[in-house]
Structure formats: C-alpha cells, structure tokens
Write a protein that holds these residues in place. Sequence first.
Motif, mmCIF file in Angstrom:
data_model
loop_
_atom_site.group_PDB
_atom_site.id
_atom_site.type_symbol
_atom_site.label_atom_id
_atom_site.label_comp_id
_atom_site.label_asym_id
_atom_site.label_seq_id
_atom_site.Cartn_x
_atom_site.Cartn_y
_atom_site.Cartn_z
ATOM 1 N N GLU A 4 0.852 -1.182 0.000
ATOM 2 C CA GLU A 4 0.000 0.000 0.000
ATOM 3 C C GLU A 4 0.886 1.230 0.000
ATOM 4 O OE1 GLU A 4 -3.382 2.312 2.708
ATOM 5 O OE2 GLU A 4 -2.887 0.210 3.137
ATOM 6 N N ILE A 5 0.508 2.222 -0.815
ATOM 7 C CA ILE A 5 1.230 3.489 -0.847
ATOM 8 C C ILE A 5 0.442 4.494 -0.006
ATOM 9 C CG2 ILE A 5 2.282 5.261 -2.281
ATOM 10 C CD1 ILE A 5 3.218 2.359 -2.831
ATOM 11 N N ARG A 6 1.074 5.026 1.026
ATOM 12 C CA ARG A 6 0.435 6.047 1.864
ATOM 13 C C ARG A 6 1.057 7.386 1.518
ATOM 14 N NH1 ARG A 6 -4.348 6.676 4.511
ATOM 15 N NH2 ARG A 6 -4.129 8.042 6.332
ATOM 16 N N VAL A 194 7.626 10.926 -2.759
ATOM 17 C CA VAL A 194 8.311 12.134 -2.316
ATOM 18 C C VAL A 194 8.235 12.209 -0.793
ATOM 19 C CG1 VAL A 194 7.812 13.343 -4.466
ATOM 20 C CG2 VAL A 194 6.222 13.537 -2.551
ATOM 21 N N ALA A 195 8.881 13.225 -0.218
ATOM 22 C CA ALA A 195 8.936 13.359 1.238
ATOM 23 C C ALA A 195 7.528 13.316 1.830
ATOM 24 C CB ALA A 195 9.631 14.656 1.619
ATOM 25 N N GLY A 196 7.359 12.476 2.844
ATOM 26 C CA GLY A 196 6.065 12.303 3.486
ATOM 27 C C GLY A 196 5.287 11.103 2.991
ATOM 28 N N ASP A 197 5.733 10.487 1.885
ATOM 29 C CA ASP A 197 5.090 9.281 1.360
ATOM 30 C C ASP A 197 5.707 8.037 1.999
ATOM 31 O OD1 ASP A 197 3.663 10.936 -0.334
ATOM 32 O OD2 ASP A 197 4.825 10.427 -2.124
ATOM 33 N N ALA A 198 4.960 6.932 1.972
ATOM 34 C CA ALA A 198 5.459 5.699 2.574
ATOM 35 C C ALA A 198 4.949 4.476 1.827
ATOM 36 C CB ALA A 198 5.042 5.605 4.037
ATOM 37 N N PHE A 199 5.771 3.426 1.825
ATOM 38 C CA PHE A 199 5.341 2.083 1.442
ATOM 39 C C PHE A 199 4.928 1.345 2.718
ATOM 40 C CE2 PHE A 199 8.433 2.402 -2.235
ATOM 41 C CZ PHE A 199 7.470 2.296 -3.235
ATOM 42 N N GLU A 200 3.817 0.598 2.657
ATOM 43 C CA GLU A 200 3.437 -0.324 3.722
ATOM 44 C C GLU A 200 3.271 -1.700 3.083
ATOM 45 O OE1 GLU A 200 -0.033 1.234 5.633
ATOM 46 O OE2 GLU A 200 1.022 2.970 6.463
ATOM 47 N N MET A 201 4.172 -2.624 3.409
ATOM 48 C CA MET A 201 4.223 -3.927 2.760
ATOM 49 C C MET A 201 3.921 -5.030 3.762
ATOM 50 S SD MET A 201 7.696 -3.457 0.526
ATOM 51 C CE MET A 201 7.996 -1.967 -0.411
ATOM 52 N N VAL A 202 3.132 -6.010 3.343
ATOM 53 C CA VAL A 202 2.808 -7.169 4.173
ATOM 54 C C VAL A 202 3.228 -8.436 3.435
ATOM 55 C CG1 VAL A 202 0.973 -8.465 5.329
ATOM 56 C CG2 VAL A 202 0.877 -5.965 5.266
ATOM 57 N N ASP A 203 4.099 -9.227 4.078
ATOM 58 C CA ASP A 203 4.574 -10.494 3.507
ATOM 59 C C ASP A 203 5.064 -10.326 2.073
ATOM 60 O OD1 ASP A 203 4.111 -11.979 5.801
ATOM 61 O OD2 ASP A 203 2.044 -12.410 5.254
ATOM 62 N N HIS A 204 5.789 -9.250 1.834
ATOM 63 C CA HIS A 204 6.277 -8.964 0.484
ATOM 64 C C HIS A 204 7.750 -9.332 0.382
ATOM 65 C CE1 HIS A 204 6.941 -6.798 -3.293
ATOM 66 N NE2 HIS A 204 5.632 -6.713 -3.407
ATOM 67 N N PRO A 205 8.185 -9.908 -0.755
ATOM 68 C CA PRO A 205 9.617 -10.183 -0.912
ATOM 69 C C PRO A 205 10.431 -8.895 -0.881
ATOM 70 C CG PRO A 205 8.338 -11.004 -2.796
ATOM 71 C CD PRO A 205 7.393 -10.259 -1.917
ATOM 72 N N ALA A 206 11.724 -9.041 -0.654
ATOM 73 C CA ALA A 206 12.607 -7.879 -0.669
ATOM 74 C C ALA A 206 12.548 -7.195 -2.029
ATOM 75 C CB ALA A 206 14.036 -8.310 -0.361
#
Length: 229
Positions: A4-6, A194-206
């Motif tokens: 998910e991209i936050r 960009v600054a302030g954005d985040a990845f949220e990953m669940v059980d995802h490969p590297a």
Amino acid sequence: MTVEIRRASARFTERASGRATQHSFSFGNHHDPERLRFGPMVCHDDHLLTAGEGFDTHRHSGVAIVSWVVSGGLAHTGVGDPLVVAPGQVAVLQTGDGVDHPAVEHSEVAAEPRTRFVQVWLATDEPPAPSYDVSTPVLLPGALTEVAAPLPGARFSVARLGIGDTVELPAAGRVHAYVATGALTRSSLAEPLVAGDAFEMVDHPAVSVTAAVPTDLLVWAFGTPSPVE
C-alpha cells in the motif's frame, strides 16, 4: 502479499501554535477505523516545531517510542538526564507497563527553530522497564543501516541515499518505508514517492528502491514473512 502506498496528502494533519503534525494513523480527533495500526506500530507522526514549542510533561505506558530527529534539536526531560537530541540521532523511550513501574512522564520541546522529528510508537504486551537512550549511528552512504531494535522482532533502519543510489528493502512480515527527505524514482511498485510518502508492505519479498535526489529513508521491519502456501 500486499503493498500500500500512503501519500503525504492522505495523512491526518494537525496544526497548533508553533506546531504542525502529520499523523499516519488515527490519533486524537482524527479517527479512521481503517487506519488504526500497522502491526505493532500504532503511531507514526512527523512533527515540525518552532523553538520553545512542543509537548509539555505528559504520561505514557505500554509502548516503546522511537524518535528520529531530521532537523533542529529536540529537548527531552523526564526519564534520564535532560538532553537535546540532534539531527541524525535516534532516541528510544521505554515507558514500562504502568503497573510494576509508574507511568513514565516526559516532555519534548524544540530547542531550535524548525525542529523536525519523526516519531513512532510501538505497542507491546510486555514492555521493558522505563529507560531513555540516545545514540548517534554511523550511516553507511547508500546503504540501509539498522539504528535501533526497541522490541523483539522490531527493527528500525535508516538509508542516506545520494542521487541514483539503490537500496534493498528487507523481506519481513511487515515493512514500513518512509521518505523523510528527498524522493524515490518511479518503480514497479509505484509512481515516484516524495517526502512524506510511505510504502506499507505485508509479507512482500525484498524489493529495491532508487533515490531520485539526495534522500533519507526510514524503514521499519516487523517479524518474518509468512510461509508461501
């Protein structure tokens, strides 16, 4: 297996005199039943303070609180000796359980103009005894460097990237990768972050990400990936 991209624009924004805060999860008057936590992470805040502003003495229990100072200086009082946390330093506050140990009281106030820090709270059923530790990690250029492990199965790492540097995000049960400064290039996962954005990953490969400009990336990894059936 999800990503998910936050975006920064989706975070809950709170403004007060001399302070602006972006909340990634429900906090205070900002409530979203779909945004309560990410694994043990129940708070991920990005604070910007003017000198002398911040959070007067208040209480905590049942969480580990990790702060990464981006700019300025953060004056802490309460547990341990009073001190100022500088940019590039990480502070870990263990608040105890409020039962065997009284609830921890502390304050956090900007010691310099435009003090910015990113703070994470991790909930735990078995909190360590109260303590406050500050360290100055040596960040290897272009690499992901672990800077704190406040609870079992919770690892906090920072990558200081130059233009075009690529770093591999860890494979874990949950990974939260936050662009504190700078930007990442477009990848198979998303348009540029960009600054302030985040990845949220669940059980995802590297996966690997690349900096488009000088970038500081703050990465949390929780647990190990679930077995693939």
